[in-house]
Design a protein around this motif. Structure first.
Motif, mmCIF file in Angstrom:
data_model
loop_
_atom_site.group_PDB
_atom_site.id
_atom_site.type_symbol
_atom_site.label_atom_id
_atom_site.label_comp_id
_atom_site.label_asym_id
_atom_site.label_seq_id
_atom_site.Cartn_x
_atom_site.Cartn_y
_atom_site.Cartn_z
ATOM 1 N N THR A 118 0.841 -1.189 0.000
ATOM 2 C CA THR A 118 0.000 0.000 0.000
ATOM 3 C C THR A 118 0.878 1.242 0.000
ATOM 4 O O THR A 118 1.872 1.311 0.718
ATOM 5 N N ILE A 119 0.504 2.210 -0.797
ATOM 6 C CA ILE A 119 1.180 3.506 -0.819
ATOM 7 C C ILE A 119 0.369 4.438 0.083
ATOM 8 O O ILE A 119 -0.861 4.474 -0.018
ATOM 9 N N PRO A 120 1.024 5.190 0.970
ATOM 10 C CA PRO A 120 0.278 6.089 1.864
ATOM 11 C C PRO A 120 -0.663 7.019 1.078
ATOM 12 O O PRO A 120 -0.321 7.503 -0.001
ATOM 13 N N ALA A 121 -1.838 7.261 1.619
ATOM 14 C CA ALA A 121 -2.864 8.089 0.969
ATOM 15 C C ALA A 121 -2.335 9.485 0.661
ATOM 16 O O ALA A 121 -1.518 10.039 1.398
ATOM 17 N N GLY A 122 -2.792 10.024 -0.447
ATOM 18 C CA GLY A 122 -2.480 11.397 -0.823
ATOM 19 C C GLY A 122 -1.179 11.575 -1.597
ATOM 20 O O GLY A 122 -0.855 12.681 -2.011
ATOM 21 N N GLN A 123 -0.452 10.483 -1.848
ATOM 22 C CA GLN A 123 0.851 10.585 -2.520
ATOM 23 C C GLN A 123 0.686 10.681 -4.034
ATOM 24 O O GLN A 123 -0.056 9.916 -4.634
ATOM 25 N N ARG A 124 1.421 11.606 -4.630
ATOM 26 C CA ARG A 124 1.492 11.696 -6.088
ATOM 27 C C ARG A 124 2.841 11.205 -6.593
ATOM 28 O O ARG A 124 2.989 10.878 -7.763
ATOM 29 N N THR A 125 3.835 11.148 -5.701
ATOM 30 C CA THR A 125 5.154 10.598 -5.993
ATOM 31 C C THR A 125 5.555 9.722 -4.824
ATOM 32 O O THR A 125 5.358 10.097 -3.666
ATOM 33 N N TYR A 126 6.102 8.552 -5.143
ATOM 34 C CA TYR A 126 6.494 7.630 -4.089
ATOM 35 C C TYR A 126 7.705 6.839 -4.567
ATOM 36 O O TYR A 126 7.691 6.274 -5.659
ATOM 37 N N THR A 127 8.768 6.811 -3.759
ATOM 38 C CA THR A 127 9.939 5.992 -4.072
ATOM 39 C C THR A 127 9.812 4.696 -3.288
ATOM 40 O O THR A 127 9.798 4.702 -2.060
ATOM 41 N N ALA A 128 9.690 3.602 -4.016
ATOM 42 C CA ALA A 128 9.533 2.285 -3.398
ATOM 43 C C ALA A 128 10.899 1.624 -3.288
ATOM 44 O O ALA A 128 11.591 1.442 -4.297
ATOM 45 N N ARG A 129 11.274 1.280 -2.064
ATOM 46 C CA ARG A 129 12.537 0.586 -1.796
ATOM 47 C C ARG A 129 12.229 -0.609 -0.901
ATOM 48 O O ARG A 129 11.771 -0.439 0.227
ATOM 49 N N ILE A 130 12.497 -1.801 -1.422
ATOM 50 C CA ILE A 130 12.215 -3.021 -0.678
ATOM 51 C C ILE A 130 13.338 -4.026 -0.967
ATOM 52 O O ILE A 130 13.699 -4.239 -2.119
ATOM 53 N N ASP A 131 13.875 -4.646 0.065
ATOM 54 C CA ASP A 131 14.842 -5.725 -0.115
ATOM 55 C C ASP A 131 14.076 -7.037 -0.206
ATOM 56 O O ASP A 131 13.352 -7.417 0.726
ATOM 57 N N ILE A 132 14.248 -7.729 -1.330
ATOM 58 C CA ILE A 132 13.547 -8.987 -1.560
ATOM 59 C C ILE A 132 14.564 -10.122 -1.547
ATOM 60 O O ILE A 132 15.378 -10.239 -2.468
ATOM 61 N N PRO A 133 14.542 -10.950 -0.495
ATOM 62 C CA PRO A 133 15.505 -12.056 -0.422
ATOM 63 C C PRO A 133 15.155 -13.166 -1.413
ATOM 64 O O PRO A 133 13.983 -13.525 -1.582
ATOM 65 N N ILE A 134 16.171 -13.701 -2.062
ATOM 66 C CA ILE A 134 15.987 -14.817 -2.991
ATOM 67 C C ILE A 134 16.193 -16.112 -2.204
ATOM 68 O O ILE A 134 17.245 -16.294 -1.575
ATOM 69 N N PRO A 135 15.220 -17.002 -2.217
ATOM 70 C CA PRO A 135 15.377 -18.266 -1.496
ATOM 71 C C PRO A 135 16.597 -19.051 -2.010
ATOM 72 O O PRO A 135 16.980 -18.932 -3.175
ATOM 73 N N THR A 136 17.159 -19.860 -1.140
ATOM 74 C CA THR A 136 18.365 -20.613 -1.511
ATOM 75 C C THR A 136 18.055 -21.911 -2.240
ATOM 76 O O THR A 136 18.936 -22.485 -2.877
ATOM 77 N N ASP A 137 16.812 -22.375 -2.169
ATOM 78 C CA ASP A 137 16.479 -23.696 -2.719
ATOM 79 C C ASP A 137 15.641 -23.644 -3.996
ATOM 80 O O ASP A 137 14.894 -24.570 -4.294
ATOM 81 N N ILE A 138 15.767 -22.576 -4.782
ATOM 82 C CA ILE A 138 14.946 -22.451 -5.994
ATOM 83 C C ILE A 138 15.736 -22.879 -7.228
ATOM 84 O O ILE A 138 16.962 -22.961 -7.210
ATOM 85 N N ASP A 139 15.003 -23.121 -8.313
ATOM 86 C CA ASP A 139 15.624 -23.450 -9.591
ATOM 87 C C ASP A 139 16.370 -22.248 -10.138
ATOM 88 O O ASP A 139 15.869 -21.114 -10.070
#
Length: 166
Positions: A118-139
């Motif tokens: 969810t992006i906070p209400a009222g935003q017209r510009t938003y910088t999305a920064r998220i660390d997404i871990p890659i699982p170790t047991d995937i193809d």
């Protein structure tokens, strides 16, 4: 007296009709008819096409979202691209280092990630920064990193990025 009642009734009816027309008419200029924008402008966007990662790595997701009225939410989906399908938002074909190693192999344990934010209400510009871990047991292989951005009016923009997990 009858004329006064008739005139009052007529004025009341005209007023009600006028209010009804104003309420239904609306101003078309107030309607949001513009798609939101997914951009890497002014930042180091990540991921970008053909970036390579390894199981156990972290993808430092970083994009800027803008809308002329108000942003709503975004979704990140990651799925296998073992069959080399397309989502038509990028014409980039990433070269394969080991051309026959993963070619059209049926995945055994593909990475599937799907998360809404969810992006906070009222935003017209938003910088999305998220660390997404890659699982170790995937193809290992080719994956699509999908970004779906929706504004408050429901307009949606899609960006598909081709990445590799080796």
């Amino acid at each position: 007296m009858k004329n006064w009642k008739y005139m009052s009734l007529t004025m009341a009816l005209v007023s009600v009709l006028a209010l009804g027309f104003m309420a239904c008419g609306g101003d078309d200029d107030d309607k949001d008819t513009t798609y939101p924008v997914i951009s890497g402008e002014g930042i180091v966007a990540c991921p970008i096409d053909c970036q390579e990662y390894h199981p156990g790595d972290v993808i430092p997701f970083n994009y800027v979202f803008t809308d002329d009225t108000e942003l709503g939410n975004f979704n990140i989906e990651i799925h296998s691209n073992h069959d080399h399908h397309s989502h038509s938002t990028s014409s980039v074909e990433c070269e394969e280092e080991h051309e026959h190693e993963h070619e059209h192999a049926e995945p055994v344990n593909p990475w599937v990630f799907n998360q809404a934010y969810t992006i906070p209400a009222g935003q017209r510009t938003y910088t999305a920064r998220i660390d997404i871990p890659i699982p170790t047991d995937i193809d290992a292989g080719d994956y699509h990193f999908m970004i779906r951005l929706t504004d408050r009016a429901g307009w949606q923009q899609l960006k598909a990025v081709a990445i590799k997990v080796e």
